[in-house]
Design a protein around this motif. Structure first.
Motif, PDB file in Angstrom:
ATOM      1  N   MET A 218       0.828  -1.217   0.000  1.00 27.86           N
ATOM      2  CA  MET A 218       0.000   0.000   0.000  1.00 27.86           C
ATOM      3  C   MET A 218       0.863   1.268   0.000  1.00 27.86           C
ATOM      4  SD  MET A 218      -3.241   0.654  -0.031  1.00 27.86           S
ATOM      5  CE  MET A 218      -3.394   2.232  -0.799  1.00 27.86           C
ATOM      6  N   ALA A 219       1.980   1.220   0.726  1.00 25.96           N
ATOM      7  CA  ALA A 219       2.877   2.381   0.780  1.00 25.96           C
ATOM      8  C   ALA A 219       3.368   2.729  -0.636  1.00 25.96           C
ATOM      9  CB  ALA A 219       4.050   2.101   1.710  1.00 25.96           C
ATOM     10  N   SER A 220       3.603   1.701  -1.463  1.00 24.31           N
ATOM     11  CA  SER A 220       4.031   1.951  -2.846  1.00 24.31           C
ATOM     12  C   SER A 220       2.850   2.359  -3.718  1.00 24.31           C
ATOM     13  CB  SER A 220       4.637   0.683  -3.465  1.00 24.31           C
ATOM     14  OG  SER A 220       5.521   0.094  -2.585  1.00 24.31           O
ATOM     15  N   LEU A 221       1.734   1.666  -3.549  1.00 25.68           N
ATOM     16  CA  LEU A 221       0.575   1.928  -4.416  1.00 25.68           C
ATOM     17  C   LEU A 221       0.051   3.355  -4.261  1.00 25.68           C
ATOM     18  CD1 LEU A 221      -1.245  -1.493  -3.934  1.00 25.68           C
ATOM     19  CD2 LEU A 221      -0.260  -0.625  -6.064  1.00 25.68           C
ATOM     20  N   LEU A 222       0.161   3.893  -3.042  1.00 30.29           N
ATOM     21  CA  LEU A 222      -0.298   5.280  -2.826  1.00 30.29           C
ATOM     22  C   LEU A 222       0.492   6.256  -3.701  1.00 30.29           C
ATOM     23  CD1 LEU A 222      -0.929   6.310   0.876  1.00 30.29           C
ATOM     24  CD2 LEU A 222      -2.559   6.030  -0.986  1.00 30.29           C
ATOM     25  N   ILE A 223       1.755   5.928  -3.926  1.00 29.83           N
ATOM     26  CA  ILE A 223       2.598   6.791  -4.768  1.00 29.83           C
ATOM     27  C   ILE A 223       2.355   6.475  -6.247  1.00 29.83           C
ATOM     28  CG2 ILE A 223       5.013   7.313  -5.385  1.00 29.83           C
ATOM     29  CD1 ILE A 223       5.635   6.717  -2.355  1.00 29.83           C
ATOM     30  N   ARG A 224       2.208   5.186  -6.557  1.00 33.89           N
ATOM     31  CA  ARG A 224       2.068   4.782  -7.952  1.00 33.89           C
ATOM     32  C   ARG A 224       0.713   5.186  -8.536  1.00 33.89           C
ATOM     33  NH1 ARG A 224       2.537  -1.395  -8.719  1.00 33.89           N
ATOM     34  NH2 ARG A 224       4.401  -1.063  -7.470  1.00 33.89           N
ATOM     35  N   ASN A 225      -0.339   5.015  -7.759  1.00 31.39           N
ATOM     36  CA  ASN A 225      -1.678   5.256  -8.314  1.00 31.39           C
ATOM     37  C   ASN A 225      -2.595   5.881  -7.252  1.00 31.39           C
ATOM     38  OD1 ASN A 225      -3.814   5.273 -10.026  1.00 31.39           O
ATOM     39  ND2 ASN A 225      -4.120   3.053 -10.069  1.00 31.39           N
ATOM     40  N   PRO A 226      -2.291   7.110  -6.817  1.00 29.88           N
ATOM     41  CA  PRO A 226      -3.019   7.694  -5.676  1.00 29.88           C
ATOM     42  C   PRO A 226      -4.503   7.917  -5.939  1.00 29.88           C
ATOM     43  CG  PRO A 226      -1.531   9.303  -6.695  1.00 29.88           C
ATOM     44  CD  PRO A 226      -1.223   7.990  -7.327  1.00 29.88           C
ATOM     45  N   ALA A 227      -4.870   8.077  -7.205  1.00 29.64           N
ATOM     46  CA  ALA A 227      -6.284   8.362  -7.501  1.00 29.64           C
ATOM     47  C   ALA A 227      -7.156   7.117  -7.372  1.00 29.64           C
ATOM     48  CB  ALA A 227      -6.410   8.946  -8.905  1.00 29.64           C
ATOM     49  N   ALA A 228      -6.523   5.952  -7.220  1.00 32.06           N
ATOM     50  CA  ALA A 228      -7.292   4.700  -7.227  1.00 32.06           C
ATOM     51  C   ALA A 228      -7.998   4.440  -5.898  1.00 32.06           C
ATOM     52  CB  ALA A 228      -6.361   3.538  -7.547  1.00 32.06           C
ATOM     53  N   TYR A 229      -7.722   5.252  -4.868  1.00 34.93           N
ATOM     54  CA  TYR A 229      -8.242   4.921  -3.535  1.00 34.93           C
ATOM     55  C   TYR A 229      -9.273   5.936  -3.047  1.00 34.93           C
ATOM     56  CZ  TYR A 229      -4.669   1.588  -4.112  1.00 34.93           C
ATOM     57  OH  TYR A 229      -3.937   0.563  -4.644  1.00 34.93           O
ATOM     58  N   ASP A 230     -10.239   5.415  -2.320  1.00 38.96           N
ATOM     59  CA  ASP A 230     -11.356   6.237  -1.827  1.00 38.96           C
ATOM     60  C   ASP A 230     -11.317   6.272  -0.298  1.00 38.96           C
ATOM     61  OD1 ASP A 230     -13.754   7.505  -1.429  1.00 38.96           O
ATOM     62  OD2 ASP A 230     -15.001   5.790  -1.998  1.00 38.96           O
ATOM     63  N   PHE A 238      -0.128   1.357  11.418  1.00 43.54           N
ATOM     64  CA  PHE A 238      -0.100   1.431   9.955  1.00 43.54           C
ATOM     65  C   PHE A 238      -0.819   2.711   9.505  1.00 43.54           C
ATOM     66  CE2 PHE A 238      -0.186  -3.525   9.581  1.00 43.54           C
ATOM     67  CZ  PHE A 238       1.142  -3.581   9.967  1.00 43.54           C
ATOM     68  N   GLY A 239      -1.932   3.020  10.160  1.00 43.14           N
ATOM     69  CA  GLY A 239      -2.725   4.192   9.769  1.00 43.14           C
ATOM     70  C   GLY A 239      -2.001   5.492  10.071  1.00 43.14           C
ATOM     71  N   ASP A 240      -1.258   5.502  11.183  1.00 40.23           N
ATOM     72  CA  ASP A 240      -0.497   6.692  11.574  1.00 40.23           C
ATOM     73  C   ASP A 240       0.520   7.019  10.484  1.00 40.23           C
ATOM     74  OD1 ASP A 240       0.256   8.735  13.209  1.00 40.23           O
ATOM     75  OD2 ASP A 240       1.319   7.511  14.662  1.00 40.23           O
ATOM     76  N   ILE A 241       1.236   5.996  10.051  1.00 41.30           N
ATOM     77  CA  ILE A 241       2.314   6.205   9.076  1.00 41.30           C
ATOM     78  C   ILE A 241       1.727   6.486   7.683  1.00 41.30           C
ATOM     79  CG2 ILE A 241       4.302   5.101   7.969  1.00 41.30           C
ATOM     80  CD1 ILE A 241       4.575   3.468  10.673  1.00 41.30           C
ATOM     81  N   LEU A 242       0.763   5.665   7.283  1.00 40.64           N
ATOM     82  CA  LEU A 242       0.180   5.806   5.941  1.00 40.64           C
ATOM     83  C   LEU A 242      -0.502   7.164   5.759  1.00 40.64           C
ATOM     84  CD1 LEU A 242       0.177   3.703   3.658  1.00 40.64           C
ATOM     85  CD2 LEU A 242      -2.153   3.114   4.298  1.00 40.64           C
ATOM     86  N   SER A 243      -1.137   7.663   6.827  1.00 45.11           N
ATOM     87  CA  SER A 243      -1.853   8.941   6.682  1.00 45.11           C
ATOM     88  C   SER A 243      -0.863  10.101   6.539  1.00 45.11           C
ATOM     89  CB  SER A 243      -2.835   9.168   7.828  1.00 45.11           C
ATOM     90  OG  SER A 243      -2.174   9.098   9.052  1.00 45.11           O
ATOM     91  N   ASN A 244       0.308  10.006   7.169  1.00 48.79           N
ATOM     92  CA  ASN A 244       1.320  11.052   6.946  1.00 48.79           C
ATOM     93  C   ASN A 244       1.846  10.994   5.510  1.00 48.79           C
ATOM     94  OD1 ASN A 244       1.133  11.819   9.617  1.00 48.79           O
ATOM     95  ND2 ASN A 244       3.329  11.997   9.874  1.00 48.79           N
ATOM     96  N   GLU A 245       2.022   9.780   5.005  1.00 43.85           N
ATOM     97  CA  GLU A 245       2.484   9.644   3.611  1.00 43.85           C
ATOM     98  C   GLU A 245       1.443  10.255   2.665  1.00 43.85           C
ATOM     99  OE1 GLU A 245       3.105   5.593   2.216  1.00 43.85           O
ATOM    100  OE2 GLU A 245       3.243   6.299   0.153  1.00 43.85           O
ATOM    101  N   ALA A 246       0.186   9.906   2.882  1.00 47.85           N
ATOM    102  CA  ALA A 246      -0.885  10.415   2.012  1.00 47.85           C
ATOM    103  C   ALA A 246      -0.972  11.941   2.105  1.00 47.85           C
ATOM    104  CB  ALA A 246      -2.216   9.771   2.403  1.00 47.85           C
ATOM    105  N   ALA A 247      -0.844  12.473   3.328  1.00 46.86           N
ATOM    106  CA  ALA A 247      -0.939  13.928   3.508  1.00 46.86           C
ATOM    107  C   ALA A 247       0.173  14.643   2.743  1.00 46.86           C
ATOM    108  CB  ALA A 247      -0.873  14.274   4.994  1.00 46.86           C
TER     109      ALA A 247
END
Ligand code: NAD
Length: 352
Positions: A218-230, A238-247
């Motif tokens: 998921m950490a890679s996919l957020l960068i590769r295809n960010p528009a694919a997620y809702d 996991f949520g703490d780290i992933l949400s900082n990446e997304a932000a």
């Protein structure tokens, strides 16, 4: 309706002061009948009461309609037995604020690595790998020998089900796509339980596309295809780290709102920390706390069936976006020269 502001530490007093001024304007414009109050948390509470958050304050928050919490400088607190309790954790645990809702949405006109990102991460807030919330008594971390440290990760059936139910309800109101993020290939029991309960909760919502990803993928996919997620639902760390990446991908941590919600109580809290390096200089960007306030007003509006609160939240959201889109009103973290209070005045102007 009562609004309690808790300024907190570092840049907290500056960004909560701006948030209060903006809310007072919104109150007048939309005739919301909000009553404002402030109380101590963090170092100011330690000075007055000998502890960074008192039980009386936790009860006050429980009985207040809407609470806005500034950042707290937990890294510089004394040990808990000398009054340095983590206020965020205490509020989340004692008020059972199990859902941390963190949207990441790129703003047109503002530079972003992922300009088409528009997603929400729903992070479990009360268990997982956070040692201060895994035990009935004592800490989830221990050192049996000087050379061995252990931490316990807690995943429960109910905790997994209820966080996924919140996420599924949010997905149903958006693009109807829910992604469950886990590491069940390695943590077969704990994340296996999280995954199966999350799938069960999501399937009860109906009419959703439900998929799942391993956290590392998921950490890679957020960068590769960010528009694919809702909507993405995951466990605490996991949520703490992933949400900082997304932000960061959506434009920066300083822009992302965050809501800590239970079934009946919610608290707005910026996703960044107390920024001691710029505290007291009127340099901080108050956008994250303002966007968190938008989330809180919308949540409360739905819960209390107050459509005027939701309308005001929508107007505030638009005014913050408009302010960010004007390079003249951007703060220094976004390459601008506006101060914290100038940003607030620009938001108020854009509300009018
Ligand atoms: P931080 O988020 O406070 O700061 C990281 C960097 O971002 C700093 O350079 C800071 O100046 C900048 N920054 C943060 N918010 C900003 C804003 N609104 N406007 C402009 N610049 C901003 O992270 P940190 O330095 O790791 O932590 C400082 C303290 O905050 C620590 O005690 C930490 O434990 C605490 N913390 C609290 C929360 C919270 O209260 N929710 C969250 C994270 C960290």
């Amino acid at each position: 309706m009562d609004v309690l502001l808790l300024p907190g530490d570092g840049i907290g007093p500056e960004i909560t002061a701006v948030t209060r001024t903006v809310l007072e304007k919104l109150n007048r414009l939309f005739d919301l009948h909000l009553n404002f109050a402030e109380d101590d948390v963090g170092f100011s509470s330690l000075e007055k009461h000998g502890i960074t958050i008192t039980n009386a304050l936790i009860e006050r928050v429980r009985n207040t309609d809407m609470t806005i919490l500034g950042p707290v400088d937990t890294a510089h607190y004394p040990p808990a037995d000398q009054g340095g309790v983590n206020p965020s954790a205490a509020l989340r645990i004692k008020l059972d604020l199990y859902a941390n809702i963190r949207p990441s949405r790129a703003i047109p006109g503002l530079p972003a690595v992922a300009p088409d990102m528009d997603l929400i991460i729903v992070r479990e807030n009360t268990e997982g790998f956070y040692a201060d919330r895994t035990m009935f008594a004592g800490s989830g971390e221990c050192m049996p020998t000087p050379d061995l440290a252990l931490a316990t990760r807690k995943i429960t059936r109910n905790g997994s089900f209820r966080i996924a139910r919140v996420a599924a309800q949010m997905a149903a109101l958006r693009r109807k796509h829910l992604t469950i993020v886990h590491k069940a290939n390695v943590l077969k029991l704990s994340d296996g339980l999280f995954l199966s309960e999350a799938q069960k909760a999501a399937s009860q919502q109906g009419d959703l596309v439900i998929d799942d990803e391993h956290i590392d993928a998921m950490a890679s996919l957020l960068i590769r295809n960010p528009a694919a997620y809702d909507v993405i639902v995951t466990t605490n760390m996991f949520g703490d780290i992933l949400s900082n990446e997304a932000a960061e991908l959506a434009g920066g941590l300083g822009l992302s709102g965050s809501l800590n919600a239970g079934d009946d109580i919610a608290i707005a809290q910026a996703s960044h920390g107390s920024a001691p390096d710029i505290a007291g200089q009127n340099l901080a960007n108050p956008a994250s706390l303002l966007f968190s306030t938008v989330l809180l007003m919308d949540w409360k509006g739905k819960q209390a069936k107050r459509s005027d609160l939701q309308t005001a939240a929508h107007a505030l959201d638009g005014a913050i976006i408009k302010t960010l889109q004007n390079p003249q009103s951007r703060t220094c973290d976004l390459g601008g020269t506006a101060s914290c209070s100038e940003f607030g005045r620009a938001v108020i102007k854009n509300l009018e």
